[in-house]
Scaffold this motif. Structure first.
Motif, PDB file in Angstrom:
ATOM      1  N   GLY A   1       0.815  -1.206   0.000  1.00 55.04           N
ATOM      2  CA  GLY A   1       0.000   0.000   0.000  1.00 55.04           C
ATOM      3  C   GLY A   1       0.850   1.258   0.000  1.00 55.04           C
ATOM      4  O   GLY A   1       0.539   2.238  -0.689  1.00 55.04           O
ATOM      5  N   LEU A   2       1.943   1.233   0.781  1.00 52.82           N
ATOM      6  CA  LEU A   2       2.854   2.385   0.787  1.00 52.82           C
ATOM      7  C   LEU A   2       3.470   2.596  -0.596  1.00 52.82           C
ATOM      8  O   LEU A   2       3.573   3.728  -1.076  1.00 52.82           O
ATOM      9  CB  LEU A   2       3.957   2.173   1.823  1.00 52.82           C
ATOM     10  N   VAL A   3       3.871   1.505  -1.232  1.00 51.04           N
ATOM     11  CA  VAL A   3       4.437   1.596  -2.584  1.00 51.04           C
ATOM     12  C   VAL A   3       3.409   2.168  -3.553  1.00 51.04           C
ATOM     13  O   VAL A   3       3.733   2.977  -4.428  1.00 51.04           O
ATOM     14  CB  VAL A   3       4.918   0.204  -3.044  1.00 51.04           C
ATOM     15  N   SER A   4       2.142   1.773  -3.387  1.00 53.07           N
ATOM     16  CA  SER A   4       1.083   2.228  -4.289  1.00 53.07           C
ATOM     17  C   SER A   4       0.907   3.742  -4.274  1.00 53.07           C
ATOM     18  O   SER A   4       0.488   4.336  -5.275  1.00 53.07           O
ATOM     19  CB  SER A   4      -0.245   1.563  -3.911  1.00 53.07           C
ATOM     20  N   LEU A   5       1.210   4.375  -3.142  1.00 51.97           N
ATOM     21  CA  LEU A   5       0.998   5.820  -3.013  1.00 51.97           C
ATOM     22  C   LEU A   5       1.986   6.640  -3.826  1.00 51.97           C
ATOM     23  O   LEU A   5       1.774   7.836  -4.047  1.00 51.97           O
ATOM     24  CB  LEU A   5       1.087   6.225  -1.533  1.00 51.97           C
ATOM     25  N   VAL A   6       3.076   6.008  -4.272  1.00 54.31           N
ATOM     26  CA  VAL A   6       4.075   6.755  -5.038  1.00 54.31           C
ATOM     27  C   VAL A   6       3.518   7.156  -6.407  1.00 54.31           C
ATOM     28  O   VAL A   6       3.860   8.219  -6.934  1.00 54.31           O
ATOM     29  CB  VAL A   6       5.361   5.915  -5.193  1.00 54.31           C
ATOM     30  N   THR A   7       2.646   6.338  -6.988  1.00 49.12           N
ATOM     31  CA  THR A   7       2.080   6.671  -8.305  1.00 49.12           C
ATOM     32  C   THR A   7       1.245   7.953  -8.266  1.00 49.12           C
ATOM     33  O   THR A   7       1.471   8.856  -9.083  1.00 49.12           O
ATOM     34  CB  THR A   7       1.248   5.492  -8.847  1.00 49.12           C
TER      35      THR A   7
END
Length: 239
Positions: A166-172
Protein backbone atom coordinates in the motif's frame (compact mmCIF):
# COMPACT_ATOMS: atom_id res chain seq x y z
CA UNK A 1 -7.34 17.25 -10.70
CA UNK A 2 -9.11 15.01 -8.17
CA UNK A 3 -10.33 12.55 -10.80
CA UNK A 4 -6.85 12.32 -12.33
CA UNK A 5 -5.29 11.59 -8.93
CA UNK A 6 -7.95 8.94 -8.29
CA UNK A 7 -7.05 7.25 -11.58
CA UNK A 8 -3.38 7.35 -10.60
CA UNK A 9 -4.27 5.86 -7.21
CA UNK A 10 -6.22 3.10 -8.97
CA UNK A 11 -3.16 2.31 -11.09
CA UNK A 12 -0.94 2.29 -8.02
CA UNK A 13 -3.25 0.10 -5.96
CA UNK A 14 -2.98 -2.62 -8.58
CA UNK A 15 0.25 -3.48 -6.79
CA UNK A 16 -1.86 -4.47 -3.78
CA UNK A 17 -4.07 -6.59 -6.03
CA UNK A 18 -1.03 -8.53 -7.19
CA UNK A 19 0.07 -9.00 -3.58
CA UNK A 20 -3.38 -10.23 -2.57
CA UNK A 21 -3.39 -12.80 -5.37
CA UNK A 22 -0.11 -14.23 -4.06
CA UNK A 23 -1.28 -14.22 -0.44
CA UNK A 24 -4.58 -15.94 -1.28
CA UNK A 25 -3.61 -18.41 -4.00
CA UNK A 26 0.15 -18.56 -3.80
CA UNK A 27 2.65 -17.72 -6.51
CA UNK A 28 1.00 -17.92 -9.97
CA UNK A 29 2.00 -20.67 -12.38
CA UNK A 30 4.35 -20.13 -15.29
CA UNK A 31 1.55 -20.02 -17.87
CA UNK A 32 -0.66 -17.50 -16.06
CA UNK A 33 2.27 -15.27 -15.06
CA UNK A 34 3.59 -15.26 -18.64
CA UNK A 35 0.15 -14.47 -20.06
CA UNK A 36 -0.45 -11.57 -17.71
CA UNK A 37 3.07 -10.14 -18.07
CA UNK A 38 2.75 -10.45 -21.86
CA UNK A 39 -0.58 -8.64 -21.73
CA UNK A 40 0.98 -5.81 -19.71
CA UNK A 41 3.90 -5.64 -22.15
CA UNK A 42 1.57 -5.49 -25.15
CA UNK A 43 -0.54 -2.71 -23.65
CA UNK A 44 2.51 -0.66 -22.70
CA UNK A 45 4.22 -1.16 -26.07
CA UNK A 46 1.10 -0.15 -27.98
CA UNK A 47 0.58 2.92 -25.79
CA UNK A 48 4.19 3.98 -26.44
CA UNK A 49 3.95 3.58 -30.22
CA UNK A 50 0.36 4.67 -30.85
CA UNK A 51 -0.12 7.38 -28.23
CA UNK A 52 2.86 8.64 -26.24
CA UNK A 53 5.35 9.28 -29.05
CA UNK A 54 2.81 10.87 -31.45
CA UNK A 55 1.44 13.05 -28.62
CA UNK A 56 4.95 14.16 -27.67
CA UNK A 57 5.70 15.15 -31.27
CA UNK A 58 2.42 17.08 -31.51
CA UNK A 59 3.36 19.21 -28.50
CA UNK A 60 7.03 19.74 -29.26
CA UNK A 61 9.91 19.15 -31.63
CA UNK A 62 11.55 15.88 -32.61
CA UNK A 63 14.61 16.98 -30.62
CA UNK A 64 12.52 17.41 -27.47
CA UNK A 65 10.95 14.02 -28.06
CA UNK A 66 14.31 12.30 -28.57
CA UNK A 67 15.81 13.94 -25.50
CA UNK A 68 12.80 13.03 -23.38
CA UNK A 69 12.75 9.43 -24.65
CA UNK A 70 16.46 9.05 -23.94
CA UNK A 71 16.04 10.59 -20.49
CA UNK A 72 13.28 8.09 -19.68
CA UNK A 73 15.49 5.15 -20.64
CA UNK A 74 18.50 6.52 -18.74
CA UNK A 75 16.36 7.13 -15.66
CA UNK A 76 15.21 3.51 -15.58
CA UNK A 77 18.75 2.23 -16.24
CA UNK A 78 20.06 4.36 -13.38
CA UNK A 79 17.35 3.05 -11.05
CA UNK A 80 18.18 -0.54 -11.99
CA UNK A 81 21.89 0.00 -11.40
CA UNK A 82 21.23 1.72 -8.08
CA UNK A 83 19.06 -1.11 -6.81
CA UNK A 84 21.05 -4.03 -8.18
CA UNK A 85 22.91 -6.02 -5.54
CA UNK A 86 23.76 -9.62 -4.83
CA UNK A 87 21.57 -11.46 -2.35
CA UNK A 88 23.39 -13.22 0.49
CA UNK A 89 23.82 -16.96 0.05
CA UNK A 90 21.61 -19.23 2.15
CA UNK A 91 17.99 -19.99 2.87
CA UNK A 92 17.53 -17.68 5.85
CA UNK A 93 14.43 -15.54 6.13
CA UNK A 94 16.67 -12.49 5.85
CA UNK A 95 17.50 -13.46 2.29
CA UNK A 96 13.85 -13.35 1.26
CA UNK A 97 13.12 -10.20 3.24
CA UNK A 98 16.04 -8.34 1.69
CA UNK A 99 14.94 -9.44 -1.76
CA UNK A 100 11.36 -8.30 -1.08
CA UNK A 101 12.46 -4.93 0.30
CA UNK A 102 14.72 -4.32 -2.70
CA UNK A 103 11.94 -5.18 -5.13
CA UNK A 104 9.53 -2.92 -3.23
CA UNK A 105 12.03 -0.04 -3.31
CA UNK A 106 12.60 -0.54 -7.01
CA UNK A 107 8.89 -0.57 -7.75
CA UNK A 108 8.38 2.58 -5.68
CA UNK A 109 11.08 4.39 -7.64
CA UNK A 110 9.66 3.11 -10.93
CA UNK A 111 6.18 4.27 -9.93
CA UNK A 112 7.28 7.93 -9.70
CA UNK A 113 7.88 8.41 -13.46
CA UNK A 114 4.78 6.30 -14.13
CA UNK A 115 2.76 8.83 -12.11
CA UNK A 116 4.35 11.63 -14.15
CA UNK A 117 3.30 9.78 -17.30
CA UNK A 118 -0.33 9.56 -16.15
CA UNK A 119 -0.36 13.30 -15.45
CA UNK A 120 1.04 14.11 -18.89
CA UNK A 121 -1.50 11.77 -20.48
CA UNK A 122 -4.45 13.50 -18.85
CA UNK A 123 -3.21 16.94 -19.93
CA UNK A 124 -3.24 15.65 -23.52
CA UNK A 125 -6.83 15.84 -24.88
CA UNK A 126 -8.52 12.52 -25.57
CA UNK A 127 -8.20 9.07 -24.08
CA UNK A 128 -4.42 8.91 -23.49
CA UNK A 129 -4.69 9.45 -19.73
CA UNK A 130 -7.08 6.52 -19.04
CA UNK A 131 -5.06 4.31 -21.41
CA UNK A 132 -1.87 5.06 -19.52
CA UNK A 133 -3.58 4.38 -16.20
CA UNK A 134 -4.81 1.03 -17.56
CA UNK A 135 -1.36 0.10 -18.89
CA UNK A 136 0.35 0.96 -15.63
CA UNK A 137 -2.31 -0.83 -13.59
CA UNK A 138 -1.77 -4.02 -15.60
CA UNK A 139 1.98 -3.64 -15.20
CA UNK A 140 1.70 -3.15 -11.43
CA UNK A 141 -0.17 -6.43 -10.80
CA UNK A 142 2.81 -8.71 -11.58
CA UNK A 143 5.04 -6.24 -9.71
CA UNK A 144 2.86 -6.69 -6.63
CA UNK A 145 3.19 -10.44 -7.02
CA UNK A 146 6.97 -10.12 -7.25
CA UNK A 147 7.05 -8.05 -4.06
CA UNK A 148 4.69 -10.15 -1.98
CA UNK A 149 6.21 -13.56 -2.68
CA UNK A 150 9.64 -13.01 -1.04
CA UNK A 151 8.21 -10.91 1.81
CA UNK A 152 5.72 -13.64 2.68
CA UNK A 153 8.47 -16.27 2.37
CA UNK A 154 10.56 -14.18 4.76
CA UNK A 155 7.95 -14.55 7.48
CA UNK A 156 6.04 -11.26 7.34
CA UNK A 157 2.34 -11.46 8.13
CA UNK A 158 -0.16 -10.91 5.27
CA UNK A 159 -1.28 -7.60 6.80
CA UNK A 160 2.28 -6.26 6.89
CA UNK A 161 2.87 -7.39 3.29
CA UNK A 162 -0.29 -5.59 2.17
CA UNK A 163 0.67 -2.50 4.19
CA UNK A 164 4.09 -2.31 2.50
CA UNK A 165 2.50 -2.71 -0.93
CA UNK A 166 0.00 0.00 0.00
CA UNK A 167 2.85 2.39 0.79
CA UNK A 168 4.44 1.60 -2.58
CA UNK A 169 1.08 2.23 -4.29
CA UNK A 170 1.00 5.82 -3.01
CA UNK A 171 4.08 6.75 -5.04
CA UNK A 172 2.08 6.67 -8.30
CA UNK A 173 -0.44 9.39 -7.30
CA UNK A 174 2.46 11.37 -5.79
CA UNK A 175 4.24 11.30 -9.14
CA UNK A 176 0.98 12.22 -10.87
CA UNK A 177 0.53 15.22 -8.57
CA UNK A 178 4.07 16.42 -9.33
CA UNK A 179 3.46 15.95 -13.05
CA UNK A 180 0.25 17.98 -12.93
CA UNK A 181 2.10 20.79 -11.16
CA UNK A 182 4.83 20.78 -13.83
CA UNK A 183 2.48 20.73 -16.81
CA UNK A 184 0.28 23.47 -15.34
CA UNK A 185 3.33 25.59 -14.53
CA UNK A 186 4.50 25.52 -18.15
CA UNK A 187 3.14 23.70 -21.23
CA UNK A 188 6.76 23.27 -22.36
CA UNK A 189 7.06 20.38 -19.91
CA UNK A 190 4.34 18.34 -21.65
CA UNK A 191 6.27 17.10 -24.70
CA UNK A 192 9.40 16.00 -22.76
CA UNK A 193 7.26 14.34 -20.07
CA UNK A 194 5.29 12.35 -22.64
CA UNK A 195 8.51 11.28 -24.37
CA UNK A 196 10.16 10.46 -21.04
CA UNK A 197 7.19 8.25 -20.15
CA UNK A 198 7.55 6.52 -23.54
CA UNK A 199 11.24 5.85 -22.91
CA UNK A 200 10.64 4.55 -19.39
CA UNK A 201 7.82 2.24 -20.48
CA UNK A 202 9.79 0.99 -23.50
CA UNK A 203 12.65 0.08 -21.18
CA UNK A 204 10.31 -1.76 -18.80
CA UNK A 205 8.91 -3.80 -21.70
CA UNK A 206 12.30 -4.57 -23.29
CA UNK A 207 14.38 -5.19 -20.17
CA UNK A 208 11.85 -6.53 -17.64
CA UNK A 209 8.50 -7.80 -18.85
CA UNK A 210 9.30 -9.52 -22.15
CA UNK A 211 12.45 -11.40 -21.07
CA UNK A 212 10.73 -12.81 -17.98
CA UNK A 213 7.48 -13.90 -19.61
CA UNK A 214 9.31 -15.35 -22.64
CA UNK A 215 11.59 -17.29 -20.31
CA UNK A 216 8.68 -18.82 -18.42
CA UNK A 217 6.27 -19.75 -21.24
CA UNK A 218 6.84 -18.26 -24.73
CA UNK A 219 3.47 -19.24 -26.32
CA UNK A 220 1.45 -17.63 -23.51
CA UNK A 221 3.76 -14.62 -23.53
CA UNK A 222 3.19 -14.03 -27.25
CA UNK A 223 -0.55 -14.54 -26.79
CA UNK A 224 -0.64 -11.92 -24.04
CA UNK A 225 1.55 -9.54 -26.05
CA UNK A 226 -0.72 -9.79 -29.10
CA UNK A 227 -3.83 -9.41 -26.93
CA UNK A 228 -2.48 -6.26 -25.26
CA UNK A 229 -1.60 -4.63 -28.60
CA UNK A 230 -5.01 -5.48 -30.08
CA UNK A 231 -6.77 -4.13 -26.97
CA UNK A 232 -5.09 -0.72 -27.22
CA UNK A 233 -5.60 -0.62 -31.00
CA UNK A 234 -9.36 -1.11 -30.64
CA UNK A 235 -9.56 1.38 -27.76
CA UNK A 236 -7.87 3.92 -30.02
CA UNK A 237 -10.15 3.01 -32.91
CA UNK A 238 -13.48 3.28 -31.10
CA UNK A 239 -12.77 5.79 -28.31
Amino acid sequence: MTSVLLMALFAGLSTCLGAMLVLIWGRPGRRSFSLFSGLAAGVMLAVVLLDLIPASLRHGSATQGLLGFTAGILLMVALDLFLSSESPVGNWNYTYLKMGYLIAAGIALHDLPEGLAIAAGFVEPGHLGPLLALAIALHNIPEGMATAAPLAAGGLSPLVVLFLNGLVSLVTPLGCWLGLLLTHTSPLFLSPLLAMAAGAMAYIVKAKLLPECLRLHPPMAYLGLFGGIVLVFFLNLFF
